[in-house]
Write an enzyme that holds these catalytic residues in place. Structure first.
Site, PDB file in Angstrom:
ATOM      1  N   SER A 136       0.850  -1.196   0.000  1.00  0.00           N
ATOM      2  CA  SER A 136       0.000   0.000   0.000  1.00  0.00           C
ATOM      3  C   SER A 136       0.883   1.243   0.000  1.00  0.00           C
ATOM      4  O   SER A 136       1.997   1.220   0.562  1.00  0.00           O
ATOM      5  CB  SER A 136      -0.873   0.015   1.260  1.00  0.00           C
ATOM      6  OG  SER A 136      -1.512   1.257   1.396  1.00  0.00           O
ATOM      7  N   TYR A 149      -1.706  -1.103  10.157  1.00  0.00           N
ATOM      8  CA  TYR A 149      -1.835  -1.333   8.710  1.00  0.00           C
ATOM      9  C   TYR A 149      -0.568  -0.927   7.930  1.00  0.00           C
ATOM     10  O   TYR A 149      -0.051  -1.708   7.128  1.00  0.00           O
ATOM     11  CB  TYR A 149      -3.055  -0.567   8.183  1.00  0.00           C
ATOM     12  CG  TYR A 149      -3.284  -0.694   6.695  1.00  0.00           C
ATOM     13  CD1 TYR A 149      -3.911  -1.808   6.148  1.00  0.00           C
ATOM     14  CD2 TYR A 149      -2.889   0.315   5.814  1.00  0.00           C
ATOM     15  CE1 TYR A 149      -4.133  -1.930   4.789  1.00  0.00           C
ATOM     16  CE2 TYR A 149      -3.108   0.210   4.441  1.00  0.00           C
ATOM     17  CZ  TYR A 149      -3.731  -0.909   3.936  1.00  0.00           C
ATOM     18  OH  TYR A 149      -3.942  -1.028   2.588  1.00  0.00           O
TER      19      TYR A 149
HETATM   20  N1  LIG Z   1      -8.572   0.280  -1.508  1.00  0.00           N
HETATM   21  C1  LIG Z   1      -7.494   0.971  -1.283  1.00  0.00           C
HETATM   22  O1  LIG Z   1      -7.501   2.199  -1.247  1.00  0.00           O
HETATM   23  C2  LIG Z   1      -6.164   0.250  -1.110  1.00  0.00           C
HETATM   24  C3  LIG Z   1      -4.992   1.008  -1.161  1.00  0.00           C
HETATM   25  C4  LIG Z   1      -3.779   0.360  -1.016  1.00  0.00           C
HETATM   26  C5  LIG Z   1      -3.726  -1.007  -0.827  1.00  0.00           C
HETATM   27  N2  LIG Z   1      -4.879  -1.720  -0.767  1.00  0.00           N
HETATM   28  C6  LIG Z   1      -4.760  -3.177  -0.576  1.00  0.00           C
HETATM   29  O2  LIG Z   1      -5.307  -3.814  -1.715  1.00  0.00           O
HETATM   30  C7  LIG Z   1      -5.885  -5.076  -1.340  1.00  0.00           C
HETATM   31  C8  LIG Z   1      -7.328  -5.144  -1.805  1.00  0.00           C
HETATM   32  O3  LIG Z   1      -8.033  -4.090  -1.179  1.00  0.00           O
HETATM   33  P1  LIG Z   1      -9.539  -3.715  -1.539  1.00  0.00           P
HETATM   34  O4  LIG Z   1      -9.642  -2.277  -1.274  1.00  0.00           O
HETATM   35  O5  LIG Z   1      -9.917  -4.293  -2.833  1.00  0.00           O
HETATM   36  O6  LIG Z   1     -10.300  -4.483  -0.319  1.00  0.00           O
HETATM   37  P2  LIG Z   1     -11.805  -5.028  -0.208  1.00  0.00           P
HETATM   38  O7  LIG Z   1     -12.695  -4.398  -1.176  1.00  0.00           O
HETATM   39  O8  LIG Z   1     -12.141  -4.968   1.251  1.00  0.00           O
HETATM   40  O9  LIG Z   1     -11.625  -6.583  -0.631  1.00  0.00           O
HETATM   41  C9  LIG Z   1     -10.855  -7.439   0.178  1.00  0.00           C
HETATM   42  C10 LIG Z   1     -10.886  -8.834  -0.424  1.00  0.00           C
HETATM   43  O10 LIG Z   1     -10.066  -9.697   0.399  1.00  0.00           O
HETATM   44  C11 LIG Z   1     -10.853 -10.829   0.827  1.00  0.00           C
HETATM   45  N3  LIG Z   1     -10.357 -11.247   2.140  1.00  0.00           N
HETATM   46  C12 LIG Z   1     -10.238 -10.502   3.260  1.00  0.00           C
HETATM   47  N4  LIG Z   1      -9.731 -11.249   4.264  1.00  0.00           N
HETATM   48  C13 LIG Z   1      -9.530 -12.504   3.745  1.00  0.00           C
HETATM   49  C14 LIG Z   1      -9.043 -13.727   4.279  1.00  0.00           C
HETATM   50  N5  LIG Z   1      -8.635 -13.831   5.550  1.00  0.00           N
HETATM   51  N6  LIG Z   1      -8.992 -14.806   3.466  1.00  0.00           N
HETATM   52  C15 LIG Z   1      -9.422 -14.741   2.178  1.00  0.00           C
HETATM   53  N7  LIG Z   1      -9.863 -13.603   1.619  1.00  0.00           N
HETATM   54  C16 LIG Z   1      -9.935 -12.505   2.395  1.00  0.00           C
HETATM   55  C17 LIG Z   1     -12.305 -10.309   0.813  1.00  0.00           C
HETATM   56  O11 LIG Z   1     -13.258 -11.346   0.666  1.00  0.00           O
HETATM   57  P3  LIG Z   1     -13.933 -12.074   1.929  1.00  0.00           P
HETATM   58  O12 LIG Z   1     -14.342 -10.996   2.894  1.00  0.00           O
HETATM   59  O13 LIG Z   1     -15.074 -12.846   1.344  1.00  0.00           O
HETATM   60  O14 LIG Z   1     -12.879 -12.982   2.477  1.00  0.00           O
HETATM   61  C18 LIG Z   1     -12.278  -9.450  -0.459  1.00  0.00           C
HETATM   62  O15 LIG Z   1     -12.385 -10.267  -1.602  1.00  0.00           O
HETATM   63  C19 LIG Z   1      -5.738  -5.179   0.183  1.00  0.00           C
HETATM   64  O16 LIG Z   1      -4.573  -5.936   0.487  1.00  0.00           O
HETATM   65  C20 LIG Z   1      -5.552  -3.728   0.603  1.00  0.00           C
HETATM   66  O17 LIG Z   1      -4.859  -3.587   1.834  1.00  0.00           O
HETATM   67  C21 LIG Z   1      -6.108  -1.139  -0.903  1.00  0.00           C
END
Ligand SMILES: NC(=O)c1ccc[n+]([C@@H]2O[C@H](COP(=O)([O-])OP(=O)(O)OC[C@H]3O[C@@H](n4cnc5c(N)ncnc54)[C@H](OP(=O)(O)O)[C@@H]3O)[C@@H](O)[C@H]2O)c1
Length: 250
Positions: A136, A149
Site C-alpha cells: 500500500s 496497517y
Molecule cells: N482500496 C485501497 O484504497 C487500497 C490502497 C492500497 C492497498 N490496498 C490493498 O489492496 C488489497 C485489496 O483491497 P480492496 O480495497 O480491494 O479491499 P476489499 O474491497 O475490502 O476486498 C478485500 C478482499 O479480500 C478478501 N479477504 C479478506 N480477508 C480474507 C481472508 N482472511 N482470506 C481470504 N480472503 C480474504 C475479501 O473477501 P472475503 O471478505 O469474502 O474474504 C475481499 O475479496 C488489500 O490488500 C488492501 O490492503 C487497498
C-alpha cells in the site's frame, strides 16, 4: 510471460470476490488465463463465476491459514500468483486501538505474504512465473487511523523484496513484485478509510479527495497487474501505483 502465454496459464488471485482482487481476476481472465479466485465468502465468488464462466474456479478459504497456502499452491501451481486479500483495519486513533485491533492486518496480510511466498519458493513455482503482492502507499506515507496497517504493508513489501533476492540467488526465475496503490474510495476497504481520514481533517469526502487528484480505480489495478505479469521487461521490485501509473521505488 507474454499476453499469448496467458492463454495457457493459471493465475491464482486472493481476495478475488470484490474490489481490486475482483478486477485483477477479471483482467487476467480476459487475457485467457485459467483463474483460481480465493475469498472467505461463497456468494460473491459464485457471482464472479456466473459473470466469467468456467475458466474461473472459486475457492472459499482463509488466506491466513498456512494449510490453505500449501494446499492451493501445490494443487494449482500458478504461473501468476496475486496476493491481494487484505483485512480492513479498524479506523481509530492509536490510543483507541487494542493490540488485537492494531495487529489485525498483521494476522491476515503479513501472514498471507509469509505463508504463500514461502510455499512459492519451496515448491518452487515454475521459472517465468510471477508473484504480485498488494502492499500500500501507506507503507511509505503511514496511516495514523489504521492501527498497524502501514507497518504490515511495509512488511509485505519487505517480504516480497526478500523473496525476489532468494529467487535470484537460487536461480529460480520467479519474479516477485509488490504494488503500493494509493488510497482510493473505489473499494469497500478504501471508501471506509477515505471517509475516516476526511472526517479527521474536518473535510467532506470530495474535498479530501480533491487533494490527491485523479482517483485510482479497480480496473486500473487490474490492467496494471496484467501489464506487470505479461511484460518480461518489468523488473522485480516495489512499485507505487496511482491513477497516473507506476513509479518504481528504489
Ligand atoms: N482500496 C485501497 O484504497 C487500497 C490502497 C492500497 C492497498 N490496498 C490493498 O489492496 C488489497 C485489496 O483491497 P480492496 O480495497 O480491494 O479491499 P476489499 O474491497 O475490502 O476486498 C478485500 C478482499 O479480500 C478478501 N479477504 C479478506 N480477508 C480474507 C481472508 N482472511 N482470506 C481470504 N480472503 C480474504 C475479501 O473477501 P472475503 O471478505 O469474502 O474474504 C475481499 O475479496 C488489500 O490488500 C488492501 O490492503 C487497498
Amino acid at each position: 510471460m507474454t499476453t499469448s502465454d496467458q492463454n495457457r496459464s493459471t493465475a491464482l488471485v486472493t481476495g478475488a470476490s470484490r474490489g481490486f482482487g475482483r478486477a485483477i481476476a477479471s483482467a487476467l481472465h480476459a487475457e485467457g488465463a485459467q483463474v483460481v479466485a480465493v475469498a472467505r465468502h461463497a456468494e460473491p465468488l459464485s457471482s464472479l463465476r456466473d459473470e466469467l464462466g468456467d475458466r474461473l474456479t472459486p475457492v472459499v478459504a482463509d488466506v491466513a491459514d498456512p494449510v490453505v497456502a500449501g494446499a492451493l499452491i501445490e494443487q494449482h501451481r500458478p504461473d501468476t500468483l496475486v496476493l491481494n486479500a487484505g483485512a480492513a483495519p479498524l479506523l481509530r486513533p492509536l490510543q483507541h486501538q487494542t493490540w488485537d485491533t492494531f495487529s489485525r492486518t498483521w494476522d491476515v496480510d503479513v501472514r498471507q505474504a509469509f505463508h504463500w511466498i514461502r510455499e512459492a519458493l519451496l515448491l518452487p513455482l515454475r521459472p517465468g512465473s510471477t508473484v504480485v503482492t498488494l502492499s500500500s502507499g501507506a507503507a511509505v506515507a503511514g496511516s495514523p487511523l489504521s492501527g498497524g496497517y502501514a507497518g504490515a504493508k511495509a512488511t509485505v513489501r519487505f517480504i516480497t523484496d526478500y523473496a525476489a533476492d532468494e529467487s535470484q540467488r537460487a536461480g529460480l526465475g520467479i519474479r516477485f513484485i509488490s504494488l503500493l496503490p494509493r488510497l482510493t474510495p473505489a473499494t469497500d476497504l478504501g471508501s471506509e478509510a477515505v471517509a475516516g481520514y476526511a472526517h479527521r481533517d474536518g473535510l467532506d469526502v470530495r474535498e479530501f479527495l480533491d487533494r490527491f487528484g485523479p482517483t485510482l480505480t479497480p480496473e486500473d489495478v487490474g490492467k496494471t497487474t496484467v501489464g506487470l505479469v505479461t511484460s518480461d521487461e518489468q523488473p522485480p521490485g516495489p512499485y507505487l501505483l496511482t491513477a497516473a501509473g507506476l513509479t518504481p521505488l528504489g
